[in-house]
Design a protein around this motif. Sequence first.
Motif, mmCIF file in Angstrom:
data_model
loop_
_atom_site.group_PDB
_atom_site.id
_atom_site.type_symbol
_atom_site.label_atom_id
_atom_site.label_comp_id
_atom_site.label_asym_id
_atom_site.label_seq_id
_atom_site.Cartn_x
_atom_site.Cartn_y
_atom_site.Cartn_z
ATOM 1 N N HIS A 103 -5.730 84.854 24.711
ATOM 2 C CA HIS A 103 -4.804 86.211 24.178
ATOM 3 C C HIS A 103 -3.419 85.543 24.583
ATOM 4 O O HIS A 103 -2.439 85.902 25.121
ATOM 5 C CB HIS A 103 -5.151 86.635 25.646
ATOM 6 N N SER A 104 -3.135 84.554 23.729
ATOM 7 C CA SER A 104 -2.517 83.889 23.041
ATOM 8 C C SER A 104 -1.057 84.519 22.173
ATOM 9 O O SER A 104 -0.398 84.442 22.606
ATOM 10 C CB SER A 104 -1.645 82.554 22.529
ATOM 11 N N GLY A 105 -2.068 85.217 21.901
ATOM 12 C CA GLY A 105 -1.127 86.437 20.810
ATOM 13 C C GLY A 105 -0.272 88.068 21.593
ATOM 14 O O GLY A 105 0.189 88.867 20.730
ATOM 15 N N ASN A 106 -0.442 87.654 22.940
ATOM 16 C CA ASN A 106 -0.178 89.026 23.162
ATOM 17 C C ASN A 106 1.417 89.363 23.590
ATOM 18 O O ASN A 106 1.745 88.089 24.018
ATOM 19 C CB ASN A 106 -0.801 89.300 25.042
ATOM 20 N N THR A 122 13.806 76.431 29.665
ATOM 21 C CA THR A 122 13.026 76.104 30.415
ATOM 22 C C THR A 122 12.453 75.145 29.827
ATOM 23 O O THR A 122 12.299 74.430 28.629
ATOM 24 C CB THR A 122 12.312 77.439 30.151
ATOM 25 N N SER A 123 10.690 74.039 30.376
ATOM 26 C CA SER A 123 10.551 73.659 29.807
ATOM 27 C C SER A 123 9.138 72.970 30.705
ATOM 28 O O SER A 123 8.520 73.123 32.182
ATOM 29 C CB SER A 123 10.934 72.132 29.448
ATOM 30 N N VAL A 124 8.299 72.613 30.054
ATOM 31 C CA VAL A 124 7.212 71.890 30.580
ATOM 32 C C VAL A 124 6.395 70.224 30.592
ATOM 33 O O VAL A 124 7.185 69.782 29.428
ATOM 34 C CB VAL A 124 5.224 72.251 30.412
ATOM 35 N N MET A 138 0.597 79.405 23.914
ATOM 36 C CA MET A 138 0.719 79.908 24.789
ATOM 37 C C MET A 138 1.972 79.778 25.529
ATOM 38 O O MET A 138 2.118 80.633 25.566
ATOM 39 C CB MET A 138 -0.439 79.858 25.982
ATOM 40 N N TYR A 139 2.437 78.541 25.103
ATOM 41 C CA TYR A 139 4.124 78.163 25.546
ATOM 42 C C TYR A 139 4.957 79.076 25.255
ATOM 43 O O TYR A 139 6.306 79.082 25.764
ATOM 44 C CB TYR A 139 4.024 76.596 25.573
ATOM 45 N N GLU A 140 4.673 79.425 23.808
ATOM 46 C CA GLU A 140 5.425 80.125 22.983
ATOM 47 C C GLU A 140 5.270 81.284 23.317
ATOM 48 O O GLU A 140 6.571 81.630 23.572
ATOM 49 C CB GLU A 140 5.345 79.777 21.346
ATOM 50 N N HIS A 146 10.912 73.864 25.871
ATOM 51 C CA HIS A 146 10.293 73.030 25.084
ATOM 52 C C HIS A 146 9.008 71.889 26.033
ATOM 53 O O HIS A 146 8.846 73.059 27.061
ATOM 54 C CB HIS A 146 11.896 71.892 24.981
ATOM 55 N N PHE A 147 8.046 71.582 25.031
ATOM 56 C CA PHE A 147 6.247 71.500 25.894
ATOM 57 C C PHE A 147 6.866 69.945 25.499
ATOM 58 O O PHE A 147 6.888 69.232 24.861
ATOM 59 C CB PHE A 147 5.362 71.709 25.412
ATOM 60 N N PHE A 148 7.252 69.249 26.426
ATOM 61 C CA PHE A 148 6.694 67.421 26.934
ATOM 62 C C PHE A 148 5.443 67.355 26.724
ATOM 63 O O PHE A 148 5.131 66.960 27.938
ATOM 64 C CB PHE A 148 7.718 66.616 27.703
#
Length: 403
Positions: A103-106, A122-124, A138-140, A146-148
């Motif tokens: 469900h990353s499209g939700n 906000t970042s991971v 999913m993070y998007e 941003h995802f490091f």
Amino acid sequence: SSSDILEVRNYTMSNYKKPDATMFGIAQDKNIILISMESIQSFVINKEVDGEEITPFLNNLIKDSYYFENFYHQTSQGKTSDSEFLVDNSLFGKDSGAVFFTHSGNEYNALPEILKSKDYYTSVMHANNKSFWNRDLMYEALGYDHFFDIASYEVTDENSIGWGLKDADFFEQSIAHLKSQPTPFYTKFITLTNHFPFELSEEDQFIDELDTNSRTLNQYVTTVRYMDYALEVFFDRLKAEGLYENAVFILYGDHYGISDYHNKAMSMFLEKEEITPFDSVQLQRVPMYIHIPGHVNNKTLQTVSGQIDVKPTILHMLGIEDRNEIQFGTDLFSPYRKSFVVLRDGSFVTDTHVYTKDTCYLKNTGEEVEMTYCEPYRQKAKLDLHYSDKMIYGDLLRFDLDN
Ligand code: GP9
Ligand code: MN
């Protein structure tokens, strides 16, 4: 449809609990640092192996933190990704499979997205491939800036073990990334070394392995000890860089590390005759800390709670009112909150009872009691899971006009 979301909102709003006035806004404009601690369970806290603490840093941190002794992970097959989902959305993951994949499209109204609207960056940070657990997509959807991922780290044979970059090197290399971010930021760190099969280089082994019939459990205590060391390194580095004072830290275990398959070994280590279904539920407790540098009224709290409660807690600490949010958790600091947690398999825990596998237990003793004692909460546990699932399967936040 939009009437479905009304029904769910009526349900969650009726469970809303007002924040504690002294904690509301306490973290306003501060940087928020979340640390997802891989596979750590509460049974290692304040426990020793041959007279050596397994978690000296975390044991010590209890004194300077709000520490939640009855905090449970609520994950299922989605493991780390489920814990991330619970924390950022205050919704349950799925009973099988991983919501990160399916469900990353939700549409979501996740913590990063809300904080972004309050001018947070906000970042991971996590040294694995960005597509693992479908995190990139999913993070998007959750609204991370941003995802490091592994591409942001220098990973060599020397600084890796098991699943990849060793935790201490990960934290060390993350300092530069942290400094590169606009403030205030909300940043989540996900550790890796304490992951099954719990491999460790010899120079990082600070305590002896156990001597049970489970090689997994025997090695687990040594990798937990290493992760504890890495956390200490991280805190020291943050202090040296001036990044400590203005941050609020939330540290929690993502899920269990030792499954029921190792019950025999676990009973040896915990010096119990056997591990009953009641004990198995109690073993799902994971450490949870809220550490506010310079704060004085710290205490260890007994409230029964779980990962689903983190989002409303953070929102309130940032002074954000969330009465209208569809959330299945309640602020950990609210004086009105009821001790209650539902695990993904339908087990639940209250102040006084533990329900699992169609059996009701007294929480203090583990003694089996009549189902009538657990009955009043069974309906609530079912409804929590039912309505949360409904949100996800129906992608109901699409119909949320407030967003
Ligand atoms: C992988 C790490 C571990 O990136 O988060 O995932 P897990 O197997 O614990 O779910
Ligand atoms: Mn994990």
